[in-house]
Design a protein around this motif. Sequence first.
Motif, PDB file in Angstrom:
ATOM      1  N   ASP A 260      39.430  35.976  33.517  1.00  0.00           N
ATOM      2  CA  ASP A 260      38.284  35.072  33.624  1.00  0.00           C
ATOM      3  C   ASP A 260      37.349  35.530  34.736  1.00  0.00           C
ATOM      4  O   ASP A 260      36.116  35.505  34.576  1.00  0.00           O
ATOM      5  CB  ASP A 260      38.746  33.638  33.899  1.00  0.00           C
ATOM      6  N   GLY A 261      37.932  35.963  35.856  1.00  0.00           N
ATOM      7  CA  GLY A 261      37.116  36.441  36.970  1.00  0.00           C
ATOM      8  C   GLY A 261      36.321  37.681  36.610  1.00  0.00           C
ATOM      9  O   GLY A 261      35.144  37.808  36.966  1.00  0.00           O
ATOM     10  N   ILE A 262      36.962  38.600  35.876  1.00  0.00           N
ATOM     11  CA  ILE A 262      36.276  39.825  35.452  1.00  0.00           C
ATOM     12  C   ILE A 262      35.093  39.482  34.553  1.00  0.00           C
ATOM     13  O   ILE A 262      33.998  40.029  34.701  1.00  0.00           O
ATOM     14  CB  ILE A 262      37.258  40.763  34.715  1.00  0.00           C
ATOM     15  N   LYS A 263      35.302  38.559  33.625  1.00  0.00           N
ATOM     16  CA  LYS A 263      34.242  38.201  32.679  1.00  0.00           C
ATOM     17  C   LYS A 263      33.095  37.447  33.354  1.00  0.00           C
ATOM     18  O   LYS A 263      31.976  37.418  32.833  1.00  0.00           O
ATOM     19  CB  LYS A 263      34.832  37.364  31.545  1.00  0.00           C
ATOM     20  N   LYS A 264      33.374  36.868  34.522  1.00  0.00           N
ATOM     21  CA  LYS A 264      32.316  36.165  35.252  1.00  0.00           C
ATOM     22  C   LYS A 264      31.503  37.124  36.125  1.00  0.00           C
ATOM     23  O   LYS A 264      30.359  36.815  36.480  1.00  0.00           O
ATOM     24  CB  LYS A 264      32.919  35.059  36.131  1.00  0.00           C
ATOM     25  N   ARG A 265      32.104  38.267  36.500  1.00  0.00           N
ATOM     26  CA  ARG A 265      31.404  39.229  37.356  1.00  0.00           C
ATOM     27  C   ARG A 265      30.590  40.189  36.481  1.00  0.00           C
ATOM     28  O   ARG A 265      30.956  41.348  36.290  1.00  0.00           O
ATOM     29  CB  ARG A 265      32.407  40.003  38.217  1.00  0.00           C
ATOM     30  N   THR A 266      29.505  39.689  35.953  1.00  0.00           N
ATOM     31  CA  THR A 266      28.672  40.494  35.057  1.00  0.00           C
ATOM     32  C   THR A 266      27.219  40.446  35.518  1.00  0.00           C
ATOM     33  O   THR A 266      26.825  39.581  36.298  1.00  0.00           O
ATOM     34  CB  THR A 266      28.763  39.984  33.606  1.00  0.00           C
ATOM     35  N   TYR A 267      26.452  41.402  35.013  1.00  0.00           N
ATOM     36  CA  TYR A 267      25.015  41.438  35.275  1.00  0.00           C
ATOM     37  C   TYR A 267      24.248  41.206  33.987  1.00  0.00           C
ATOM     38  O   TYR A 267      24.744  41.482  32.895  1.00  0.00           O
ATOM     39  CB  TYR A 267      24.606  42.784  35.865  1.00  0.00           C
TER      40      TYR A 267
ATOM     41  N   GLY B  48      31.543  55.643  41.431  1.00  0.00           N
ATOM     42  CA  GLY B  48      32.722  55.967  42.224  1.00  0.00           C
ATOM     43  C   GLY B  48      32.369  56.803  43.442  1.00  0.00           C
ATOM     44  O   GLY B  48      31.282  57.393  43.526  1.00  0.00           O
ATOM     45  N   ARG B  49      33.290  56.831  44.375  1.00  0.00           N
ATOM     46  CA  ARG B  49      33.086  57.575  45.620  1.00  0.00           C
ATOM     47  C   ARG B  49      32.813  59.045  45.331  1.00  0.00           C
ATOM     48  O   ARG B  49      33.500  59.674  44.541  1.00  0.00           O
ATOM     49  CB  ARG B  49      34.321  57.445  46.520  1.00  0.00           C
ATOM     50  N   THR B  50      31.783  59.588  45.953  1.00  0.00           N
ATOM     51  CA  THR B  50      31.378  60.959  45.669  1.00  0.00           C
ATOM     52  C   THR B  50      32.049  61.960  46.600  1.00  0.00           C
ATOM     53  O   THR B  50      32.296  61.685  47.769  1.00  0.00           O
ATOM     54  CB  THR B  50      29.856  61.115  45.783  1.00  0.00           C
ATOM     55  N   ASP B  51      32.339  63.119  46.043  1.00  0.00           N
ATOM     56  CA  ASP B  51      32.855  64.253  46.789  1.00  0.00           C
ATOM     57  C   ASP B  51      31.795  65.348  46.679  1.00  0.00           C
ATOM     58  O   ASP B  51      31.351  65.676  45.576  1.00  0.00           O
ATOM     59  CB  ASP B  51      34.186  64.721  46.188  1.00  0.00           C
TER      60      ASP B  51
ATOM     61  N   ALA C  43      30.735  48.234  45.297  1.00  0.00           N
ATOM     62  CA  ALA C  43      31.640  47.085  45.307  1.00  0.00           C
ATOM     63  C   ALA C  43      31.515  46.290  44.014  1.00  0.00           C
ATOM     64  O   ALA C  43      32.437  45.558  43.643  1.00  0.00           O
ATOM     65  CB  ALA C  43      31.333  46.196  46.510  1.00  0.00           C
ATOM     66  N   ASP C  44      30.377  46.432  43.336  1.00  0.00           N
ATOM     67  CA  ASP C  44      30.131  45.691  42.093  1.00  0.00           C
ATOM     68  C   ASP C  44      30.361  46.561  40.855  1.00  0.00           C
ATOM     69  O   ASP C  44      29.739  46.337  39.810  1.00  0.00           O
ATOM     70  CB  ASP C  44      28.706  45.138  42.079  1.00  0.00           C
TER      71      ASP C  44
END
Length: 200
Positions: A8-15, A68-71, A98-99
């Motif tokens: 439910d939390g994943i589905k709420k964190r949307t743009y 993702g974190r860049t190298d 973070a998003d």
Amino acid sequence: LPNGLDLDGIKKRTYERARLLSELGIPEDAFVLCHTARMHPVKNHLKTVSVFSEVVKKKPDSYLLLIGRTDCDILSRINALTEKYGLTDKVKILGNRADATAVMSVCNAMILPSFTEGFSLVALEAQALGLRCVLTDAVPDEVVCNDNCFKLSIDKSDEIWAEYILGDFTQKHLSKIEDLNIDVIIGTLIDHYDRALKSV
């Protein structure tokens, strides 16, 4: 027990798709593919770019998000390959965010062609959002939960990977994403403890 997910939390964190794509300079009706992973050789970003070049041949209105974190070393190789294929304007390198889960929510599909991979939480998050997923066959079977999620060998051609990414075919799996809901996992864990206590 597998890791549980707050579905439910994943589905709420949307743009809102149109707004974020506009901010990224991507048309709203574009096909958007994402690869969410740190830029490390094991994550095989170069395979992603070469597969994406085939996606663009079949669907020119496509864009790729690398999250993702860049190298620095891998990033320079990605940029060189992107330039070689003439995809500089179509590949958006977003870096560590973070998003990341919310960004994935505006995408159509996810690719994860890692050389090795464990119990991939990012693949499960993508499935919770309903994205079509094409994953390395190094992931455990339990990670493949949705009917529009597939495992492929990284030795398969870029053309085949692109066909799976763009296809609308499905396949049935024994696992379901709902089985990994955190409430289900906690309930199973409590059952284990109850049985252990009763056997003492």
